[in-house]
Design a protein around this motif. Structure first.
Motif, short mmCIF file in Angstrom:
data_model
loop_
_atom_site.label_atom_id
_atom_site.label_comp_id
_atom_site.label_asym_id
_atom_site.label_seq_id
_atom_site.Cartn_x
_atom_site.Cartn_y
_atom_site.Cartn_z
N ALA A 244 41.91 33.60 104.80
CA ALA A 244 40.97 32.63 105.36
C ALA A 244 40.44 33.11 106.71
N GLN A 245 41.30 33.70 107.52
CA GLN A 245 40.88 34.19 108.83
C GLN A 245 39.92 35.37 108.67
N LEU A 246 40.26 36.30 107.82
CA LEU A 246 39.44 37.50 107.64
C LEU A 246 38.08 37.18 107.01
N GLU A 247 38.04 36.20 106.13
CA GLU A 247 36.80 35.83 105.46
C GLU A 247 36.06 34.70 106.18
N GLU A 248 36.60 34.24 107.30
CA GLU A 248 36.02 33.17 108.12
C GLU A 248 35.75 31.92 107.29
N ILE A 249 36.75 31.51 106.53
CA ILE A 249 36.65 30.30 105.72
C ILE A 249 36.90 29.11 106.63
N GLU A 250 36.03 28.11 106.54
CA GLU A 250 36.01 27.05 107.53
C GLU A 250 36.79 25.80 107.17
N ALA B 190 37.13 24.83 101.07
CA ALA B 190 36.55 26.14 100.80
C ALA B 190 37.64 27.14 100.44
N LEU B 191 38.78 27.03 101.09
CA LEU B 191 39.90 27.93 100.78
C LEU B 191 40.42 27.68 99.37
N GLY B 192 40.52 26.41 98.98
CA GLY B 192 40.93 26.07 97.62
C GLY B 192 39.95 26.61 96.59
N ASP B 193 38.66 26.56 96.89
CA ASP B 193 37.63 27.09 95.99
C ASP B 193 37.75 28.60 95.83
N CYS B 194 38.19 29.29 96.87
CA CYS B 194 38.33 30.75 96.81
C CYS B 194 39.41 31.17 95.82
N SER C 5 46.33 22.64 95.22
CA SER C 5 45.45 21.53 95.60
C SER C 5 45.25 21.51 97.12
N ILE C 6 44.18 20.88 97.53
CA ILE C 6 43.88 20.77 98.95
C ILE C 6 44.99 20.00 99.67
N SER C 7 45.53 18.97 99.01
CA SER C 7 46.59 18.18 99.64
C SER C 7 47.85 19.01 99.85
N GLN C 8 48.17 19.91 98.92
CA GLN C 8 49.32 20.79 99.10
C GLN C 8 49.10 21.75 100.27
N LEU C 9 47.88 22.28 100.37
CA LEU C 9 47.56 23.16 101.51
C LEU C 9 47.70 22.40 102.83
N SER C 10 47.20 21.18 102.84
CA SER C 10 47.25 20.36 104.06
C SER C 10 48.69 20.05 104.45
N ARG C 11 49.52 19.66 103.48
CA ARG C 11 50.92 19.36 103.76
C ARG C 11 51.64 20.59 104.28
N ARG C 12 51.38 21.73 103.67
CA ARG C 12 52.04 22.98 104.09
C ARG C 12 51.60 23.36 105.50
N LEU C 13 50.34 23.20 105.79
CA LEU C 13 49.82 23.51 107.12
C LEU C 13 50.43 22.60 108.18
#
Length: 163
Positions: free
Chosen positions: A50-56, A60-64, A80-88
């Motif tokens: 996400a950092q290297l591809e400048e994903i905002e 968008a990261l989930g779509d990638c 899922s986006i919710s899993q990414l959010s919880r992990r973050l």
């Protein structure tokens, strides 16, 4: 993390990271305790991508993740986006701090670092507005409060620069 080889892009990006330190920290902090799908290794790879591809955004990261090569590189088929959010939100920043400090030590060893003061160049910054009533410590005008977040800093030393 022993599946990473230097032949892949992720292998090249991960090659400076001390794998033993990473695995030790993950185990000590119990970051993968009860984790079935999104391991700390996969999450770190995803954040690096996400950092290297400048994903905002997380959306968008989930779509990638529909890209087969990315799925193979991070060993994750979908999330899922919710899993990414919880992990973050649950990620311990001490892991990133220790990895960063280890990388700085490696840079200093390769550049024969001496304890000279390096000039700091601010390349990019943003002001985050805050409520003056709740954040009196962040006052910068009579009626406004906020903090300045420096998104890119560069330390320069004899032709070498460290972001």
């Amino acid at each position: 993390m022993d599946k990473i080889t230097r032949k892949t892009s992720f292998g090249q990006w991960f090659s400076p990271i001390n794998i033993q330190l990473f695995e030790e920290q993950v185990k000590t902090m119990k970051l993968d305790y009860y984790t079935k799908k999104l391991t700390t290794e996969s999450f770190l790879k995803l954040l690096l991508f996400a950092q290297l591809e400048e994903i905002e955004s997380l959306h968008a990261l989930g779509d990638c993740l529909f890209d087969d090569q990315l799925q193979k590189g991070i060993d994750l088929d979908s999330i899922s986006i919710s899993q990414l959010s919880r992990r973050l939100n649950g990620m311990n920043p001490d892991l990133f701090q220790r990895l960063f400090l280890d990388l700085v030590v490696q840079i200093h060893a390769k550049t024969h670092y001496t304890k000279l003061v390096m000039p700091l160049k601010i390349i990019d910054s943003s002001t985050l507005p805050l409520n003056l009533t709740n954040h009196k410590w962040a006052k910068f005008r009579k009626t406004k409060a906020g903090v300045k977040l420096h998104l890119r800093l560069v330390f320069m030393e004899k032709g070498a620069s460290y972001p």
